[in-house]
Structure formats: C-alpha cells, structure tokens
Design a protein around this motif. Structure first.
Motif, PDB file in Angstrom:
ATOM      1  N   UNK A   1     -17.412 -41.184 -21.012  1.00 37.65           N
ATOM      2  CA  UNK A   1     -18.850 -41.241 -20.793  1.00 37.65           C
ATOM      3  C   UNK A   1     -19.332 -39.939 -20.180  1.00 37.65           C
ATOM      4  N   UNK A   2     -20.563 -39.526 -20.544  1.00 38.06           N
ATOM      5  CA  UNK A   2     -21.146 -38.297 -20.026  1.00 38.06           C
ATOM      6  C   UNK A   2     -22.660 -38.444 -20.032  1.00 38.06           C
ATOM      7  N   UNK A   3     -23.318 -37.596 -19.246  1.00 40.85           N
ATOM      8  CA  UNK A   3     -24.773 -37.604 -19.202  1.00 40.85           C
ATOM      9  C   UNK A   3     -25.248 -36.265 -18.689  1.00 40.85           C
ATOM     10  N   UNK A   4     -26.563 -36.071 -18.747  1.00 42.61           N
ATOM     11  CA  UNK A   4     -27.200 -34.867 -18.206  1.00 42.61           C
ATOM     12  C   UNK A   4     -27.566 -35.150 -16.755  1.00 42.61           C
ATOM     13  N   UNK A   5     -26.813 -34.570 -15.848  1.00 44.57           N
ATOM     14  CA  UNK A   5     -27.022 -34.852 -14.427  1.00 44.57           C
ATOM     15  C   UNK A   5     -28.399 -34.396 -13.973  1.00 44.57           C
ATOM     16  N   UNK A   6     -28.883 -33.279 -14.486  1.00 51.13           N
ATOM     17  CA  UNK A   6     -30.189 -32.783 -14.061  1.00 51.13           C
ATOM     18  C   UNK A   6     -31.286 -33.777 -14.419  1.00 51.13           C
ATOM     19  N   UNK A   7     -31.229 -34.334 -15.643  1.00 48.41           N
ATOM     20  CA  UNK A   7     -32.258 -35.279 -16.064  1.00 48.41           C
ATOM     21  C   UNK A   7     -32.189 -36.573 -15.266  1.00 48.41           C
ATOM     22  N   UNK A   8     -30.987 -37.073 -15.035  1.00 52.76           N
ATOM     23  CA  UNK A   8     -30.841 -38.334 -14.310  1.00 52.76           C
ATOM     24  C   UNK A   8     -31.319 -38.179 -12.869  1.00 52.76           C
ATOM     25  N   UNK A   9     -30.884 -37.110 -12.192  1.00 53.15           N
ATOM     26  CA  UNK A   9     -31.283 -36.922 -10.787  1.00 53.15           C
ATOM     27  C   UNK A   9     -32.793 -36.725 -10.687  1.00 53.15           C
ATOM     28  N   UNK A  10     -33.363 -35.958 -11.601  1.00 53.73           N
ATOM     29  CA  UNK A  10     -34.819 -35.738 -11.563  1.00 53.73           C
ATOM     30  C   UNK A  10     -35.571 -37.058 -11.766  1.00 53.73           C
ATOM     31  N   UNK A  11     -35.081 -37.908 -12.670  1.00 55.82           N
ATOM     32  CA  UNK A  11     -35.735 -39.184 -12.917  1.00 55.82           C
ATOM     33  C   UNK A  11     -35.698 -40.071 -11.685  1.00 55.82           C
ATOM     34  N   UNK A  12     -34.548 -40.133 -11.011  1.00 58.52           N
ATOM     35  CA  UNK A  12     -34.434 -40.995  -9.843  1.00 58.52           C
ATOM     36  C   UNK A  12     -35.224 -40.440  -8.655  1.00 58.52           C
ATOM     37  N   UNK A  13     -35.290 -39.116  -8.555  1.00 55.54           N
ATOM     38  CA  UNK A  13     -36.081 -38.519  -7.470  1.00 55.54           C
ATOM     39  C   UNK A  13     -37.557 -38.840  -7.656  1.00 55.54           C
ATOM     40  N   UNK A  14     -38.050 -38.794  -8.902  1.00 58.37           N
ATOM     41  CA  UNK A  14     -39.441 -39.144  -9.169  1.00 58.37           C
ATOM     42  C   UNK A  14     -39.714 -40.603  -8.807  1.00 58.37           C
ATOM     43  N   UNK A  15     -38.727 -41.473  -9.059  1.00 60.76           N
ATOM     44  CA  UNK A  15     -38.913 -42.881  -8.703  1.00 60.76           C
ATOM     45  C   UNK A  15     -39.042 -43.047  -7.195  1.00 60.76           C
TER      46      UNK A  15
ATOM     47  N   UNK B   1     -37.763 -32.443   0.178  1.00 61.52           N
ATOM     48  CA  UNK B   1     -37.460 -31.082  -0.272  1.00 61.52           C
ATOM     49  C   UNK B   1     -36.528 -31.170  -1.474  1.00 61.52           C
ATOM     50  N   UNK B   2     -36.897 -30.535  -2.563  1.00 53.43           N
ATOM     51  CA  UNK B   2     -36.130 -30.606  -3.802  1.00 53.43           C
ATOM     52  C   UNK B   2     -35.615 -29.234  -4.201  1.00 53.43           C
ATOM     53  N   UNK B   3     -34.405 -29.220  -4.699  1.00 54.46           N
ATOM     54  CA  UNK B   3     -33.818 -27.998  -5.259  1.00 54.46           C
ATOM     55  C   UNK B   3     -32.895 -28.424  -6.403  1.00 54.46           C
ATOM     56  N   UNK B   4     -33.497 -28.606  -7.570  1.00 51.70           N
ATOM     57  CA  UNK B   4     -32.769 -29.131  -8.718  1.00 51.70           C
ATOM     58  C   UNK B   4     -32.616 -28.047  -9.772  1.00 51.70           C
ATOM     59  N   UNK B   5     -31.402 -27.884 -10.263  1.00 50.46           N
ATOM     60  CA  UNK B   5     -31.135 -26.898 -11.295  1.00 50.46           C
ATOM     61  C   UNK B   5     -31.750 -27.368 -12.606  1.00 50.46           C
ATOM     62  N   UNK B   6     -32.182 -26.400 -13.409  1.00 48.37           N
ATOM     63  CA  UNK B   6     -32.718 -26.755 -14.720  1.00 48.37           C
ATOM     64  C   UNK B   6     -31.586 -27.234 -15.627  1.00 48.37           C
ATOM     65  N   UNK B   7     -31.845 -28.273 -16.392  1.00 49.61           N
ATOM     66  CA  UNK B   7     -30.826 -28.826 -17.284  1.00 49.61           C
ATOM     67  C   UNK B   7     -30.776 -28.084 -18.602  1.00 49.61           C
TER      68      UNK B   7
END
Length: 420
Positions: free
Chosen positions: A283-297, A310-316
């Motif tokens: 199994x695999x996923x895009x960590x940047x997209x998942x973390x960004x989605x949960x942070x928005x929630x 405070x956010x510091x998320x790398x671009x996916x």
C-alpha cells in the motif's frame, strides 16, 4: 547440533583407533625384533658343531665365511688366544656365556646374542650383534600403513556421522523455517511430516495444529470486528441525518465532515478485518495530500478553540509506503492528542518535510517523563492514538519535549520501494 554430533563421533572414533592401533604398532615392532633376533640366532647355531669339535684353523675358516656373508660373528676360545672372526672385546654377556649359558642382551645400537659351546679344555663363546636397523626393519613402513588406515577410518567415520547428523538436523531446520514463516504472518505455512524420530513427527504435528488454531482465532477475531463495524452503520446513518438537520451551514459542514471521516475509518476497518493479506504491504499514498486534507479538517476546530496553527508542508506528491486510510488515522490521532491534552488557545504546528518526516508540536505542558504505549498513558488517555500513529509509520515514532515548552511528536514515514 550437526557439528557437535560430528565432533562427538570424531572424538570417539579417534580414541577407539588409538586404543587399537597403538598396541598393534608396539606388537609389530616386537615381532620385527624377534624375527631379526631369531634369524641371527639361527646363523650362529650353524657353527656350533664346528666350534665344539673343530680345531682353531677350521673354526677360523668357518667364522670368516660367515663374516664375509655380512654376519658380525666373533668366537672366543677357552685357550685364551685372540678371538676369531669380527674383532670384539669381551663383554659381560660373553663372560656370563663362558660359564655355559646362552643369552641375548641389549646393546647400544643393537642387540647382542652369545652362545656358550662346551669343548675340551673349557667353554667357547660364539657372539654376534644384531644392528638397530635390522631389529626395526620394515617397522616404519608398517606404522605409516597403520596411520593411513586410522586416518581413513576417521574420515569414513566423519562422513557417516555427517550423514547421520544431517538426517537428524534437516527435519529440525525445516520445523524452524516453518515457525519463522508463521512468525512473519505466513499462516499458510505447514510442516511436512519428517522421516526422523517420532518426537520430531509429534513436534511437526503440534506446529501444524498451532498454525491452524491461529488461523481460526484470527478469522473469528476479524469476523467479530467486521460485525461490530457493520453495527456502527446504523448510528452513523442516524448521525448523518442529524447533521443534515443542523441549521447553521458552517456547523452542518463541520459535523458532516466528521461523520464522513468516521465512516471512512469504519469502512477501512471492515476492509482490513476481512481482506487483509500480504498484499497490504504494497500500500502507498501521497503523504502531502493526505496530511494537507487532515490539517484542513482540523483547522475548523482549531479556529473554534482559538488555537494558532503553524503549517510547513512540502509540496506533493510525496509517496510513502503507508495506506491513505492508515496515514489519515495517524494524523488524526496526533492532532486529536493536541486538542485533548492542551487547553484551548494553545498554539500548535504541523510540518512535513521532503525526507518524509511528519512533526506535530504544541506549546502545551509537555509530556515530561510520561511513558505512552498501547493501553497505557500517563496523560489521561488510553495510549491508543499514539500507537495508531506508531503502527502507521512502521514503529518509527519519537516523542520529546520542546526546549521552550510543549510536546514534539516525530513520525518518520517509510519510502515506497521501487522494484527494478
């Protein structure tokens, strides 16, 4: 075990051969000495009659012929004249033989044989010497043959011992391999019935029975979890209907998002309980997209509780070897701990770096010396949240305190392995 059995047989064989070959080697040396001594005695016995009745000239002629053939013979006559044949001094053995006694005595470099012969006027003495080379002729070669035979027998014993040890150890190695496969969750592994001792066959049967029992227990557990998860469908549906009845649009959207997240978690639990297999490792996923989605929630709840985020998320994209549902559950668990264990208004931060390191920090009271594990937490919780995050990262989770205050949770995610 195989090496120990081989060494045991080698030691036993060696001791047995030593107990057998050493006396045999000594016996061979004694036989060679007796053979050389008997041959020399027979040679001098042939001139006893001449020495007993012949005159000095006849004795001298006979002795000279014997000396010329290679036998060192000396005759001492009772008239006191010089000895005939090989020049030699009168030894104690010669003096003893002059009394009418025949004997064999040890001598430096060989063995001395003296024979007393009676004649008119006294006793004549015939003396000869058997050299050391004649006494031990052929002994060295016989010993070498015995040594080679002993070495051959030891090697043969080692070969037989190795074959025997292999027949005993191979079934044990097979059982060990099956147990390791079971430890790696390969529950279909079974041990073949070995052809060894009955104890090994009993162990193989017990191991197979244990594997079958584990499969049954896991199947029952997954079915129970799946049934429990299905039972949650009804309250989830009711909760969704209640969320739709909320008048405020922002509150309705927030509650609906929470219901969606809970439904995704329940759906993932059902799928994991029913169809989990070895293929889940891929199994695999895009960590940047998942973390960004949960942070928005969670940002909605952070705004409601007056928390600065405070956010510091790398671009996916940032691929990681974790299923999207599991990573989302891990992020929810970490952020949920922040909201549960820090007072309202406490700022927190979320960062995701390019080297796949997720850090969740807060400015709360910190953890201190608290130990957090599954089912055990000194922070007032169950410890399950951090355990979920730890399992999602494959066990690479570090908890520490900020120097300026607050807790820091570092989650290192595994990269996706690329196959050549």
């Amino acid at each position: 075990m195989r090496r120990r059995l081989t060494l045991l047989v080698a030691a036993t064989t060696t001791l047995t051969l030593i107990a057998f070959l050493v006396p045999l080697a000594l016996l061979l040396r004694g036989v060679a000495e007796d053979r050389a001594t008997g041959r020399a005695t027979a040679d001098v016995q042939g001139i006893v009659a001449v020495v007993g009745v012949g005159d000095r000239d006849a004795i001298a002629l006979t002795v000279d012929q014997l000396v010329a053939s290679g036998r060192p013979v000396t005759v001492f006559l009772p008239d006191g004249g010089p000895p005939l044949g090989e020049p030699a001094a009168r030894t104690p053995a010669v003096e003893l033989a002059a009394t009418g006694t025949s004997l064999t005595a040890a001598l430096d470099g060989g063995r001395e044989i003296v024979i007393g012969v009676g004649r008119s006027g006294g006793t004549a003495v015939i003396r000869t010497v058997v050299p050391e080379a004649d006494l031990h002729a052929g002994v060295t070669r016989a010993w070498l043959v015995l040594a080679a035979l002993g070495l051959l027998l030891v090697l043969l014993g080692l070969l037989v011992a190795d074959r025997l040890a292999r027949s005993l150890v191979r079934p044990i190695d097979d059982l060990s391999a099956v147990s390791h496969r079971l430890a790696r969750a390969e529950l279909g592994a079974r041990a073949a019935v070995p052809a060894g001792p009955p104890e090994l066959r009993e162990v193989a049967g017990a191991l197979n029975h244990l594997a079958e029992r584990i499969q049954v227990l896991l199947r029952e557990e997954r079915e129970q979890v799946a049934d429990l998860s299905h039972r949650l469908r009804t309250p989830l549906t009711a909760l969704r209907l209640e969320a739709e009845s909320v008048r405020d649009a922002a509150d309705r959207a927030r509650v609906a998002a929470g219901v969606d997240a809970l439904e995704r978690a329940v759906t993932g639990l059902i799928r994991q309980a029913r169809w989990r297999s070895a293929e889940s490792d891929s199994a695999a996923c895009d960590a940047a997209a998942v973390v960004r989605d949960r942070v928005e929630f969670w940002s909605v709840l952070a705004e409601d509780t007056g928390r600065e985020m405070r956010l510091s998320l790398v671009d996916g994209p940032l691929p990681v070897a974790v299923a999207a549902d599991e990573l989302a559950a891990a992020v929810d668990a970490l952020l949920g701990n922040v909201f549960a264990h820090t007072p309202d208004g406490t700022p927190f931060g979320v960062s995701l770096s390019a080297d796949r390191v997720l850090v969740v920090s807060d400015a709360g009271p910190g953890l201190g010396d608290a130990v957090v594990s599954r089912g055990v937490s000194q922070g007032g919780g169950t410890g399950l949240g951090l355990d979920i995050a730890r399992r999602a990262a494959g066990g690479s989770l570090h908890i520490s305190d900020n120097p300026g205050g607050g807790a820091v949770v570092t989650l290192r995610l595994a990269a996706v392995l690329t196959r050549p």
